[in-house]
Design a protein around this motif. Structure first.
Motif, PDB file in Angstrom:
ATOM      1  N   GLU A 361       0.810  -1.213   0.000  1.00 35.01           N
ATOM      2  CA  GLU A 361       0.000   0.000   0.000  1.00 35.01           C
ATOM      3  C   GLU A 361       0.843   1.263   0.000  1.00 35.01           C
ATOM      4  O   GLU A 361       0.300   2.367   0.018  1.00 35.01           O
ATOM      5  N   SER A 362       2.168   1.119  -0.007  1.00 34.60           N
ATOM      6  CA  SER A 362       3.093   2.253  -0.112  1.00 34.60           C
ATOM      7  C   SER A 362       2.802   3.306   0.950  1.00 34.60           C
ATOM      8  O   SER A 362       2.668   4.491   0.673  1.00 34.60           O
ATOM      9  N   THR A 421       1.748   2.312  -7.413  1.00 36.10           N
ATOM     10  CA  THR A 421       1.432   2.540  -5.998  1.00 36.10           C
ATOM     11  C   THR A 421       1.397   4.021  -5.651  1.00 36.10           C
ATOM     12  O   THR A 421       0.521   4.478  -4.905  1.00 36.10           O
TER      13      THR A 421
END
Length: 545
Positions: A361-362, A421
């Motif tokens: 999910e960065s 992302t």
């Protein structure tokens, strides 16, 4: 003579009652008294007994005096009593037409009054001061003025709207000139500090590079810079396509990590009027640019050099030095990778998330880039060393060119992941559903809230969350909270004094405005409660439904 006259009168009376009515004998002023049901009719019954003979039977007719007495009694009878008409008129408050622009009841702060209407602080002392609930968290209330009062005072001071407009224009020109002088003075001050040295303590921007993602980025810049230098020396000595790809790879990593350092320094800047939510998204922006840079510089040049090696294979010199440099790069890149992994694990643990989910999910884009770049570097060194070893064993330079293509493909995959992302993060990504549920339940459990609709919780980066929801408040609870602070005896006296619609309007407007202020205080209380229980929530927007 008298007997003949009496007989004549009785004959006339008999004719009247036989063929007429009493209406001719009643005065005209009382026509409604003598109705048909009050008059007794007398008539002659004529019966035929054979052809040519008639028998006339005359009923008894009252005398004139009796009839007159009856009529007099009826005239003396009281008229029918009629109830007076009662018409209820509904009181309706006249609707006011405010027009497209209405600012008579607007409030204005003292700073705006001075700046926009060219007044002095001494001019405002003569105006009505109103204490209102402050929109800022650090103050409870502040002083405002009626805009109509401020406009009237400005016309009194300047004489006319034209004179006020001229003064505004002059002040605008003076402000622009002041800003130009301020810019020149700041430039001179910077030059002076550069010449004599800046003795001020380290700023917050510098301190971010000694901990967390900033520390990881600085370590990666130093190591990748050294690797890039030595890999270029090895490529010049050996002419290996795989070594050239590794040198380009290290160069692109160094440049991208420089961009990450710039993004980190920008992201900690204090919000300003132009950017009220701060600069935390700068980390995502530079990470996106980094992904594009890796794709264009790293993958593109590696593919180009690999294809040229396949088309025009060239013999290579001794690869001993190349192996030594690749071994050193493997150790250094592995050390940087270990630092990035430890930092991401610590951050994921603090957020209560798994390592894999945190990376996918960065959540920390700068450290994410370092992790992926170093992972690609370790794999790239392995691919390059393997292909160079095959070339040394077989003597075929095509293996080395295939190694360059493999490194380019690896960099392309990494860049595509970074672009995806970080683009998702910049588009406005929601926080975890569990966090949204916790925030929603906190609001729904409050007695003044009936329902919550259209909830949006967006991750702003750096652990900051913006929460927005439409709240359906319970008007009875809000009104009760207002009434709990009022003097009921005084309110009852005010209610008893209300006699006219105008007095009712005044009473309702007074308490209606206070109830609206109470509703605003309820919104502020809920926002503070959300921020207190959830420190990551920095911006709360509760809209009244």
């Amino acid at each position: 003579m008298a007997a003949a006259r009496g007989s004549s009168e009785r004959q006339e009376w008999q004719n009247l009652v036989t063929f007429g009515s009493f209406s001719n004998m009643v005065p005209y002023s009382h026509p409604c008294i003598c109705t048909l049901n009050q008059v007794k009719w007398y008539s002659a019954n004529v019966q035929k007994e054979g052809q040519g003979s008639q028998t006339v039977r005359v009923e008894k007719v009252p005398s004139f005096d009796e009839t007159a007495e009856n009529i007099g009694a009826e005239l003396k009878a009281p008229l029918i009593k009629q109830e007076p008409l009662q018409v209820r008129v509904k009181a309706v408050l006249k609707k006011r037409e405010y027009g497209p622009k209405y600012t008579q009841n607007n409030f204005i702060t003292g700073v705006r009054a001075i700046n926009e209407f060219c007044l002095k602080s001494s001019d405002l002392e003569q105006l009505r001061k109103i204490r209102r609930r402050s929109p800022h968290e650090d103050t409870e209330s502040f002083t405002v003025y009626l805009r109509s009062d401020v406009e009237a005072k400005s016309l009194e001071v300047w004489g006319s709207p034209e004179a006020l407009a001229r003064e505004k224009k002059l002040r605008k020109e003076a402000e622009l000139e002041y800003r130009e002088r301020l810019f020149r003075n700041q430039k001179i001050l910077r030059e002076y500090r550069d010449f004599l040295g800046n003795t001020k303590p380290r700023s917050r921007t510098t301190s971010v590079f000694f901990k967390g993602p900033g520390k990881v980025v600085m370590v990666a810049i130093c190591i990748n810079g050294l690797n890039c230098f030595f890999k270029f020396l090895a490529w010049i000595y050996t002419g290996s396509a795989s070594m050239f790809s590794e040198a380009i790879h290290s160069l692109s990593d160094t440049c991208n990590q420089g961009l990450l350092a710039l993004g980190i320094s920008k992201s900690v800047q204090t919000p300003d009027p132009t950017h009220p939510y701060g600069f935390s998204n700068m980390r995502y922006i530079v990470s996106l640019i980094s992904g594009v840079g890796i794709f264009m510089m790293g993958a593109g040049l590696s593919w180009y050099h690999g294809i040229m090696g396949l088309l025009n294979p060239q013999p290579m010199e001794s690869l001993l030095w190349a192996y030594c440099i690749l071994a050193g790069s493997l150790v250094s890149e592995g050390a940087t990778l270990l630092v990035a992994v430890n930092e991401l694990r610590r951050s994921a643990r603090a957020k209560g998330m798994s390592f894999y989910k945190y990376v996918m999910e960065s959540r920390d884009p700068s450290t994410n880039v370092i992790l992926l770049e170093d992972t690609a570097a370790v794999l790239g060194v392995t691919i390059a060393a393997t292909c160079m070893g095959l070339t040394s064993i077989t003597g075929n330079p095509l293996y080395d060119s295939l190694g360059s293509l493999g490194v380019g493909t690896l960099l392309g995959v990494v860049s595509a992941f970074l672009i995806y992302t970080n683009t998702e993060a910049l588009l406005g990504r929601s926080i975890q559903p569990e966090q949204v549920q916790r925030l929603t339940e906190l609001l729904e459990n409050d007695p003044s809230v009936r329902a919550i609709h259209d909830v949006k919780a967006t991750d702003l980066g750096l652990g900051k969350v913006r929460f927005k929801a439409e709240v359906d408040f319970d008007g009875r609870v809000v009104t009760r909270s207002y009434l709990e602070k009022q003097d009921f005896d005084q309110m009852l006296q005010e209610i008893q004094q209300v006699k006219t619609p105008e007095e009712l309007e005044t009473f309702m407007l007074k308490h209606g405005e206070n109830i609206i202020d109470t509703l605003g205080a309820e919104v502020d209380r809920l926002e503070k409660e959300l921020k207190k229980r959830n420190p990551e929530v920095r911006h709360v927007d509760l809209e009244i439904l």
